[in-house]
Scaffold this motif. Structure first.
Motif, PDB file in Angstrom:
ATOM      1  N   LYS A 620      -7.517 -17.493   4.466  1.00 10.70           N
ATOM      2  CA  LYS A 620      -7.090 -16.292   5.181  1.00 10.70           C
ATOM      3  C   LYS A 620      -7.275 -15.088   4.281  1.00 10.70           C
ATOM      4  CE  LYS A 620      -3.393 -14.214   7.919  1.00 10.70           C
ATOM      5  NZ  LYS A 620      -2.031 -14.370   8.487  1.00 10.70           N
ATOM      6  N   LEU A 621      -7.955 -14.088   4.808  1.00 11.61           N
ATOM      7  CA  LEU A 621      -8.160 -12.811   4.131  1.00 11.61           C
ATOM      8  C   LEU A 621      -7.611 -11.723   5.047  1.00 11.61           C
ATOM      9  CD1 LEU A 621     -11.794 -13.561   2.999  1.00 11.61           C
ATOM     10  CD2 LEU A 621      -9.940 -13.072   1.405  1.00 11.61           C
ATOM     11  N   ASP A 622      -6.642 -10.961   4.533  1.00 10.17           N
ATOM     12  CA  ASP A 622      -5.932  -9.994   5.369  1.00 10.17           C
ATOM     13  C   ASP A 622      -5.866  -8.658   4.631  1.00 10.17           C
ATOM     14  OD1 ASP A 622      -4.205  -8.489   6.905  1.00 10.17           O
ATOM     15  OD2 ASP A 622      -2.702 -10.067   7.121  1.00 10.17           O
ATOM     16  N   PRO A 623      -6.407  -7.579   5.215  1.00  2.35           N
ATOM     17  CA  PRO A 623      -6.358  -6.265   4.540  1.00  2.35           C
ATOM     18  C   PRO A 623      -4.948  -5.835   4.169  1.00  2.35           C
ATOM     19  CG  PRO A 623      -7.798  -6.194   6.443  1.00  2.35           C
ATOM     20  CD  PRO A 623      -7.099  -7.511   6.500  1.00  2.35           C
ATOM     21  N   GLU A 624      -3.958  -6.266   4.960  1.00  5.89           N
ATOM     22  CA  GLU A 624      -2.574  -5.888   4.686  1.00  5.89           C
ATOM     23  C   GLU A 624      -1.856  -6.936   3.843  1.00  5.89           C
ATOM     24  OE1 GLU A 624      -1.761  -2.902   5.478  1.00  5.89           O
ATOM     25  OE2 GLU A 624      -3.712  -2.688   6.461  1.00  5.89           O
ATOM     26  N   ALA A 759      -1.282  -5.678  -5.640  1.00  6.31           N
ATOM     27  CA  ALA A 759      -0.479  -6.038  -4.471  1.00  6.31           C
ATOM     28  C   ALA A 759      -1.210  -6.960  -3.503  1.00  6.31           C
ATOM     29  CB  ALA A 759      -0.048  -4.764  -3.744  1.00  6.31           C
ATOM     30  N   HIS A 760      -2.540  -6.816  -3.408  1.00  4.33           N
ATOM     31  CA  HIS A 760      -3.280  -7.581  -2.405  1.00  4.33           C
ATOM     32  C   HIS A 760      -4.166  -8.663  -3.025  1.00  4.33           C
ATOM     33  CE1 HIS A 760      -1.915  -4.811   0.665  1.00  4.33           C
ATOM     34  NE2 HIS A 760      -2.316  -3.790  -0.094  1.00  4.33           N
ATOM     35  N   ALA A 761      -3.828  -9.060  -4.247  1.00  8.40           N
ATOM     36  CA  ALA A 761      -4.582 -10.124  -4.919  1.00  8.40           C
ATOM     37  C   ALA A 761      -3.733 -11.390  -4.958  1.00  8.40           C
ATOM     38  CB  ALA A 761      -4.975  -9.700  -6.326  1.00  8.40           C
TER      39      ALA A 761
END
Length: 878
Positions: A620-624, A759-761
Motif C-alpha cells: 500500500k502506497l498512500d500520499p497521506e 512522516a511519510h516514510a
C-alpha cells in the motif's frame, strides 16, 4: 544505411545496357540496385561487392577479359524477396528495377524503371514483416540548432504496411529518446543539418537505422504540398495551424515513403496527433528494466507482451503492443476498456466463440494498405474475401450478447462489408494464384470476353496435345514429340534415325545433334491461336485485376476502420482469456492517489517459475500515509521482484487489463520510473555508476506527485560513504520536494533511519530465516527494517570456495564496528563515531610498532638489541 555514390574506375558506358544501368543507379546512389535481366536481378560494381558479402553470393564479373572487369552478382527473380529481406535486415536499402516491356516484342534495349524502393522502415511484403509489430518509419525534426539538451522535437511515424500515421512533440533529448524507444521504429529519418547531433539516435534500439534526408524534405512548402495531396487542403491546414514543426515532420515522412513507390500514390487518409501526457510516460530505462515487450536478451518470451498476448489477429497483436507501450491516464477510458474485458471474462462461451471467429480473420489492416498501394496480389484478395466472409458471423455474435449496458461496452455494430465480399466472390476463383503471370484469377462468367479467350486458348492447346498422337500414327514415327519453348514456340521433334520418315509437308526449323525440329502449316495456325489468345487473355486479366483493385481502393479507409474495430475486440477477448487462465482480477482505477494491492504477484516470474508456488505480497502506497517505502533484506530474497510486480500491476491496470492479485486499487500514475540493476553502457561511454546516476537524475527531474518511482540499490556503484550519502539525499528529495510514491530497496541499512525522521516514510523488509550456516528466503514483505543482507550465505550458495567464504566471515566480523555518519546525515543514523576499519592496516599502530619505529637499528649494539627483544617480548606478553 547511406553510402557514397559509385565511382567505378572503368567507364561503364561502353554498352547501351550499362549506360542504362548507370542512369538508373545515379537516381538511387544510397540503395543496392536490383537490375532485372531476364530471369535474374543483377547487381554491379560496389552493389555487387556488398551483396556478395551480405548474401554469401558468388562475386563474378561482366567483362572478365578486360583489364578492369566490372564486379557482378545476381539472384533469381523468383527468390528475390528472401534476398531483399536479408539485406533490409542488415540496414541496406534496395531499389528494384524491373523490365517495363516484353523483351520478345522489343528490338534493342528493354525499357527499365525502378518500381519500388525497400528500406528498413518501408516494407510491404508480408513475408518480411513481423505480424504483431508495426514497421514504423519515424521522421524526427528538432527545433533550433539541435544542440541544446532542452531541444524541442517533432516525431512523426508512418507504417506503410498499415497506413497508421501519427505524431507528437517532445521536449528534451531524454524525452525524445524515450518516445523513440516506445515507438520502436525500424528506420529514423533526420534532416542533414542535424546529422551530428542526432547521429546516435538509432542506437537506442536493435535493428534501427538512421537515414539522413535532404533538408528540403523537411521544409514547410514541401510538407504542405505532400499533406495536401494526401489529406486534403482542410486537414493539412489544420495540422499546420496546430503545430508547424510536427506538420513538417509529418510531410517529410510521407514524402520519403512516397519516394519508395515512384509509380504509385501513397493513399494516406488521416494523421493523428497525440500528446505524450495523455498516456503514462515510460522512459527508455523503465521499459527495459520491466521487460515490457522484450527481455534483457532481446527475446519476446519472458516479456509482459509474451505473457499477455493471446490475440488471434495481426492487427490485434499490434494494438496490444501499443496498449502496453502507452498505458492510459484517463480514468474513464481505462474503465471502458476494463468493462469490455470484464464482459468477455464473465461469459466463457461468448469469449471462446468470438476468439474462434478471430482465427478466421486475416490481417485486414495490412491487406487494405497493400490495396491502397497497388501492391496486392490475387491470393491476397482471396485471403481478404475469406476474412470479410467471417465479419457478418462476428457481428451476429456481438449482437447476440448486447444488452442495455453491453451495447455501450461493445460499441455499434460492425460494418458487415457484405458488398465487398460479394464483389470479390463474384470475381475471383476459389483459390486465386499468387500472381497474375499464369492467369486463372477470375471465375468463369465474370467477363464474357475473358471466357472466350480462355476457351480459344484451351481449345487450341487441346488440339496441339492431340496432334502428337495423330502425327505418330500418320508418319509411323513412334518417338515423335510435339514440344514448346519460348524461343521457337511449338514444334515437332524427330530423332535422327527417323528423318527418312518425315512427310513432305514438314518444314525444317532447326537441326540438332540427335534430330531435327519441324513445323507444319497446321501447327503454325493453331500456335497463333494459342499465343494470340493467351497474350490477349493475360492482358485482359491484368486490366480486369487493376480495375478490381482500383474499385477496392475506394474502400481502403472503410477496411481500415473495420480492422481497428476487430483489433479492439480481439484485444479485449484475449485479455479476458489470460485473466481466466492466470487468475487475474479487475482493478479499481481512480485518481485518489492510493495504490493498494492485496496478494500481488509478479506475472512473468510466476509464469516462468513452474517448480515452486509464487509467494504473493500486499503493498500500500498512500500520499497521506506511507508513500516512501524503504525495503531492506537479504540478497536473492525478492526485493526487486516485489517492486517490479507493483510497477507491472500499475501498467496492466492503466492499459485496461486485469491484474495478478486478489484485489487491487490503483490510482492513475502520470509517470513510471525505475532505477533497477547495474550495467555499463560501453557503447555510450558510460560506466555502471554513470548509468545509475543518469537514470536517477532523470527521475528526480521528471517525477511529479502523481508518479510512481521504483529505486533499487541507488549509490552502490561508488564508495560506501559516497553511495550512502547519495541514497539518503535522493530519498529525502523524493519525500520532501516531490512527494511521489516511492519503493526504495537498499543494502544501506542506515537508510532505515529515514522512517524515524520522515512522516511519510516506512521500513519494510523481505523476511529470511537463518539456520546455522544456511539461510531460507521466505519471500514475504513485512514491516520493519533489517540489518542483515546474508551476502556471505548467498556467496556460499553460489559455490565460492569454502576458504574464501570463511575468510569473508572473518573480515565481516572485523568490519562490524561502529562507523561515522557521512556528511549531512544525522548522527543517529549510524552506530558510533569511530573511523571505518581499513581492511589491510590496523586503524592505530600497536605499542610494539611505536617502539620499533623510534629505534635507529644502524646504531643498536648487540647487547642493546638483546635488551630490546626482551622488552618487546614483555609488551606482547602483557
Amino acid at each position: 544505411m547511406a553510402r557514397q555514390k559509385n565511382t567505378p574506375k572503368k567507364d561503364p558506358s561502353s554498352t547501351p545496357m550499362m549506360r542504362q544501368y548507370m542512369s538508373v543507379k545515379d537516381q538511387y546512389p544510397d540503395a543496392i540496385l536490383f537490375y532485372r535481366m531476364g530471369d535474374f536481378y543483377e547487381m554491379f560494381f560496389e552493389d555487387a561487392v556488398i551483396a556478395a558479402q551480405s548474401l554469401d553470393l558468388t562475386l563474378t564479373s561482366r567483362n572478365k577479359n578486360d583489364p578492369d572487369p566490372i564486379p557482378m552478382a545476381g539472384v533469381p527473380h523468383h527468390a528475390a524477396l528472401s534476398y531483399i529481406a536479408r539485406l533490409i535486415d542488415q540496414g541496406h536499402k534496395v531499389a528494384v528495377c524491373d523490365q517495363m516491356e516484353d523483351p520478345s516484342k522489343v528490338k534493342g534495349l528493354v525499357k527499365r524503371e525502378v518500381v519500388r524502393v525497400i528500406t528498413p522502415g518501408v516494407v510491404l511484403d508480408e513475408e518480411n514483416l513481423d505480424t504483431k509489430a508495426n514497421n514504423f518509419l519515424a521522421a524526427v525534426l528538432p527545433s533550433g540548432d539541435g544542440k541544446s539538451g532542452t531541444v524541442s522535437a517533432a516525431v512523426a511515424v508512418i507504417d506503410a504496411s498499415t497506413f497508421e500515421f501519427r505524431g507528437t512533440r517532445v521536449n528534451g533529448i531524454g524525452a525524445l529518446a524515450s518516445e523513440i524507444y516506445r515507438l520502436e521504429p525500424r528506420e529514423i529519418l533526420i534532416p542533414a543539418q542535424f546529422k551530428e547531433s542526432l547521429a546516435d539516435i538509432g542506437s537506442l534500439l536493435p535493428r534501427c537505422y538512421v537515414t539522413v534526408g535532404d533538408d528540403d524534405l523537411f521544409e514547410e512548402k514541401n510538407a504542405a504540398d505532400v499533406l495536401q495531396d494526401g489529406l486534403g487542403q482542410e486537414e493539412a491546414d489544420r495540422i499546420f495551424s496546430t503545430d508547424d514543426l510536427l506538420a513538417r515532420a509529418a510531410g517529410a515522412a510521407v514524402a520519403y515513403v512516397q519516394s519508395t513507390r515512384p509509380k504509385d500514390i501513397l493513399p494516406v487518409h488521416r494523421f493523428v496527433p497525440y500528446d505524450v501526457t495523455d498516456h503514462m510516460i515510460i522512459d527508455e530505462a523503465t521499459k527495459s528494466h520491466l521487460e515490457l515487450v522484450r527481455t534483457g536478451e532481446g527475446e519476446k518470451r519472458g516479456s509482459l507482451l509474451w505473457f499477455l498476448d493471446r490475440t488471434r489477429t495481426g492487427m490485434g497483436g499490434r494494438l496490444l503492443r501499443r496498449w502496453i507501450n502507452y498505458p492510459l491516464c484517463d480514468v474513464a477510458a481505462i474503465r471502458r476498456r476494463l468493462d469490455r474485458v470484464d464482459l468477455f471474462y464473465r461469459d466463457a462461451a461468448f469469449r471462446d466463440d468470438v476468439l474462434e471467429a478471430m482465427t478466421r480473420i486475416a490481417d485486414i489492416e495490412r491487406l487494405a494498405a497493400r490495396i491502397g498501394m497497388k501492391a496486392v496480389t490475387p491470393r491476397d484478395l482471396g485471403v481478404l474475401r475469406g476474412s470479410l466472409s467471417t465479419i457478418p458471423d462476428l457481428d451476429d455474435l456481438l449482437a447476440s450478447r448486447l444488452t442495455t449496458n453491453s451495447g455501450d461496452i461493445l460499441g455499434p455494430g460492425l460494418d458487415r462489408v457484405e458488398d465487398l465480399c460479394e464483389s470479390l466472390s463474384t470475381a475471383l476463383v476459389d483459390e486465386p494464384p499468387v500472381g497474375l503471370k499464369d492467369g486463372g484469377v477470375f471465375r468463369a462468367g465474370f467477363d464474357e470476353t475473358l471466357d472466350e479467350l480462355t476457351q480459344t486458348a484451351a481449345t487450341a492447346k487441346d488440339f496441339i496435345a492431340s496432334l502428337e498422337t495423330r502425327e505418330r500414327k500418320r508418319t509411323g514415327i513412334s518417338s515423335l514429340k510435339v514440344s514448346f519453348n519460348k524461343v521457337f514456340g511449338y514444334f515437332i521433334l524427330v530423332s535422327k534415325a527417323n528423318l527418312k520418315l518425315v512427310p513432305d509437308d514438314y518444314i525444317r526449323k532447326q537441326t540438332l545433334v540427335n534430330g531435327e525440329r519441324f513445323i507444319t502449316p497446321e501447327l503454325e495456325e493453331w500456335e497463333a491461336k494459342v499465343l494470340t489468345a493467351d497474350e490477349r487473355r493475360r492482358e485482359l486479366e491484368q486490366s480486369l485485376f487493376a480495375a478490381l483493385v482500383t474499385d477496392l481502393s475506394a474502400h481502403v479507409s472503410r477496411l481500415s476502420a473495420l480492422a481497428a474495430r476487430v483489433a479492439e475486440i480481439d484485444c479485449a477477448a484475449a485479455l479476458a482469456e489470460i485473466a481466466r487462465v492466470r487468475e487475474l482480477v479487475r482493478p479499481d482505477v481512480d485518481t485518489d492517489g492510493v495504490i493498494d494491492i492485496g496478494n500481488g504477484r509478479h506475472p512473468l516470474v510466476e509464469a516462468m517459475q513452474t517448480d515452486n508456488p509464487f509467494v504473493p505480497n500486499d503493498i500500500k502506497l498512500d500520499p497521506e500515509g506511507e508513500r516512501l517505502l524503504i525495503i531492506t533484506g537479504p540478497n536473492m530474497a525478492g526485493k526487486s521482484t516485489v517492486m517490479r510486480q507493483v510497477a507491472l500491476i500499475v501498467i496492466l491496470a492503466q492499459m485496461g487489463s486485469f491484474v495478478p492479485a486478489s484485489r487491487a486499487r490503483v490510482s492513475v500514475c502520470d509517470r513510471l520510473f525505475t532505477r533497477v540493476g547495474a550495467s555499463d553502457n560501453i557503447a555510450r561511454g558510460a560506466s555502471t555508476f554513470m548509468v545509475e546516476m543518469n537514470e536517477t537524475s532523470a527521475i528526480l527531474r521528471g517525477a511529479t506527485r502523481d508518479s510512481l518511482v521504483i529505486l533499487d540499490e541507488v549509490g552502490r556503484g561508488t564508495s560506501t560513504h559516497d553511495g550512502l550519502s547519495i541514497a539518503w539525499a535522493v530519498g529525502e528529495y523524493l519525500h520532501d520536494s516531490v512527494g511521489c510514491k516511492v519503493m526504495f530497496a537498499t543494502h544501506f541499512h542506515e537508510l532505515v533511519e529515514l522512517a524515524n525522521l520522515k512522516a511519510h516514510a516506512a521500513n519494510y523488509h523481505v523476511a529470511a530465516r537463518e539456520y546455522g550456516d544456511e539461510v531460507v528466503f521466505l519471500r514475504t514483505l513485512v514491516e520493519g527494517g533489517t540489518s542483515r543482507s546474508f551476502g556471505i550465505h548467498v556467496a556460499a550458495m553460489a559455490g565460492l570456495p569454502e576458504v574464501v567464504v570463511q575468510r569473508a566471515r572473518d573480515v565481516l566480523s572485523g568490519l562490524d564496528e561502529e562507523r561515522p555518519a557521512p556528511a549531512g546525515m544525522p548522527r543517529s543514523a549510524t552506530r558510533s563515531d569511530e573511523s571505518q576499519l581499513d581492511l589491510f592496516n590496523p586503524s592505530k599502530p600497536s605499542e610494539v610498532e611505536r617502539v620499533l619505529s623510534d629505534i635507529n637499528l644502524d646504531r643498536v649494539t648487540p647487547l642493546e638489541a638483546l635488551a630490546l627483544l626482551t622488552s618487546l617480548k614483555d609488551l606482547i606478553d602483557k
